[in-house]
Design a protein around this motif. Structure first.
Motif, mmCIF file in Angstrom:
data_model
loop_
_atom_site.group_PDB
_atom_site.id
_atom_site.type_symbol
_atom_site.label_atom_id
_atom_site.label_comp_id
_atom_site.label_asym_id
_atom_site.label_seq_id
_atom_site.Cartn_x
_atom_site.Cartn_y
_atom_site.Cartn_z
ATOM 1 N N ALA A 3 -23.276 -28.051 -73.230
ATOM 2 C CA ALA A 3 -22.006 -27.330 -73.167
ATOM 3 C C ALA A 3 -22.231 -25.829 -73.279
ATOM 4 C CB ALA A 3 -21.088 -27.802 -74.295
ATOM 5 N N PRO A 4 -21.418 -25.043 -72.576
ATOM 6 C CA PRO A 4 -21.527 -23.590 -72.682
ATOM 7 C C PRO A 4 -21.194 -23.112 -74.097
ATOM 8 C CG PRO A 4 -19.982 -24.239 -70.948
ATOM 9 C CD PRO A 4 -20.376 -25.472 -71.678
ATOM 10 N N HIS A 52 -25.146 -30.996 -62.312
ATOM 11 C CA HIS A 52 -24.829 -30.763 -63.710
ATOM 12 C C HIS A 52 -23.936 -31.874 -64.294
ATOM 13 C CE1 HIS A 52 -21.123 -29.161 -61.959
ATOM 14 N NE2 HIS A 52 -20.568 -29.349 -63.146
ATOM 15 N N ALA A 53 -24.071 -32.091 -65.585
ATOM 16 C CA ALA A 53 -23.214 -33.030 -66.306
ATOM 17 C C ALA A 53 -21.870 -32.353 -66.554
ATOM 18 C CB ALA A 53 -23.868 -33.418 -67.620
ATOM 19 N N SER A 54 -20.824 -33.135 -66.693
ATOM 20 C CA SER A 54 -19.486 -32.552 -66.884
ATOM 21 C C SER A 54 -19.416 -31.724 -68.166
ATOM 22 C CB SER A 54 -18.425 -33.648 -66.891
ATOM 23 O OG SER A 54 -18.690 -34.585 -67.893
ATOM 24 N N VAL A 55 -20.202 -32.052 -69.181
ATOM 25 C CA VAL A 55 -20.202 -31.284 -70.418
ATOM 26 C C VAL A 55 -20.674 -29.840 -70.195
ATOM 27 C CG1 VAL A 55 -22.543 -31.932 -71.175
ATOM 28 C CG2 VAL A 55 -20.802 -31.384 -72.878
ATOM 29 N N ALA A 56 -21.428 -29.599 -69.115
ATOM 30 C CA ALA A 56 -21.972 -28.269 -68.842
ATOM 31 C C ALA A 56 -20.982 -27.328 -68.175
ATOM 32 C CB ALA A 56 -23.225 -28.396 -67.969
ATOM 33 N N GLU A 57 -19.822 -27.826 -67.799
ATOM 34 C CA GLU A 57 -18.815 -26.984 -67.137
ATOM 35 C C GLU A 57 -18.099 -26.108 -68.149
ATOM 36 O OE1 GLU A 57 -16.215 -29.470 -64.849
ATOM 37 O OE2 GLU A 57 -17.888 -30.305 -63.723
ATOM 38 N N GLY A 58 -17.607 -24.984 -67.666
ATOM 39 C CA GLY A 58 -16.804 -24.138 -68.543
ATOM 40 C C GLY A 58 -17.162 -22.690 -68.425
ATOM 41 N N PHE A 108 -28.988 -19.509 -62.852
ATOM 42 C CA PHE A 108 -29.288 -20.905 -63.179
ATOM 43 C C PHE A 108 -28.701 -21.194 -64.550
ATOM 44 C CE2 PHE A 108 -32.393 -19.282 -60.313
ATOM 45 C CZ PHE A 108 -32.616 -20.300 -59.412
ATOM 46 N N LEU A 109 -27.930 -22.257 -64.647
ATOM 47 C CA LEU A 109 -27.287 -22.639 -65.901
ATOM 48 C C LEU A 109 -27.840 -23.976 -66.372
ATOM 49 C CD1 LEU A 109 -23.620 -21.763 -64.869
ATOM 50 C CD2 LEU A 109 -25.183 -20.373 -66.256
ATOM 51 N N PRO A 110 -27.721 -24.272 -67.658
ATOM 52 C CA PRO A 110 -28.180 -25.568 -68.158
ATOM 53 C C PRO A 110 -27.426 -26.710 -67.479
ATOM 54 C CG PRO A 110 -27.771 -24.065 -69.979
ATOM 55 C CD PRO A 110 -27.229 -23.407 -68.746
#
Length: 181
Positions: free
Chosen positions: A135-136, A175-181, A129-131
């Protein structure tokens, strides 16, 4: 060998047997917590170096859900969001069954509130599970939590090379796009 070490080794072996085979050898140690219905929240508090402050974890998660009402209403329906809030509102010991931590719902909320990765292992389910809305970071903490005996959460201390299970599909969707990476 002292009796205490024998008991701890026996407990560790029992936990390894209850976990998926592919991660059993990666379990270095286990932190068992009091089994009073707050065990999942106790594990999170200990992993975040908050001590045994399960009540603060519950309050933080209520705050997370309320601060991101639109997101969680979309994810869970507003009725499920309300159920989660009610389940978090508990300070009695022991906690009644309807106040115990639920999976997978709480894991995404925990990951998002504390900006951590939460890895959940049980006999039949294993997910990462990720935020959802941050942002990562390179030094993001990972909390490994196990569910055993069909009723108890424990903290798992894992080897650095342990394989991670897949990211839960709900994260992919919300997830929000800022959370990708």
């Amino acid at each position: 060998m002292p009796r205490r070490n024998q008991n701890k080794n026996r407990f560790l072996e029992c936990i390894r047997e209850e976990m998926p085979a592919y991660i059993s050898s990666h379990i270095i140690d286990v932190v068992n917590v009091i089994g009073d219905g707050h065990c999942g929240y106790r594990v999170i508090g200990l992993a975040l170096e908050m001590g045994d402050n399960w009540l603060q974890v519950r309050k933080d998660l209520i705050e997370e859900i309320n601060a991101n009402e639109f997101l969680y209403n979309n994810m869970f329906r507003s009725s499920r969001r309300s159920e989660l809030l009610l389940s978090l509102d508990c300070s009695s010991i022991p906690a009644p069954l309807d106040k115990w931590m639920t999976m997978p719902d709480m894991r995404l909320i925990i990951a998002s509130r504390y900006n951590v990765a939460v890895v959940h292992y049980s006999k039949f389910q294993f997910f990462t599970f990720l935020p959802l809305h941050s942002a990562p970071t390179l030094n993001r903490k990972t909390i490994f939590i196990g569910f055993v005996n069909d009723n108890h959460f424990i903290r798992l201390l894992m080897s650095e090379d342990c394989p991670l299970p897949p990211v839960v599909s709900m994260w992919m969707r919300y997830h929000a796009s800022v959370a990708e990476g």
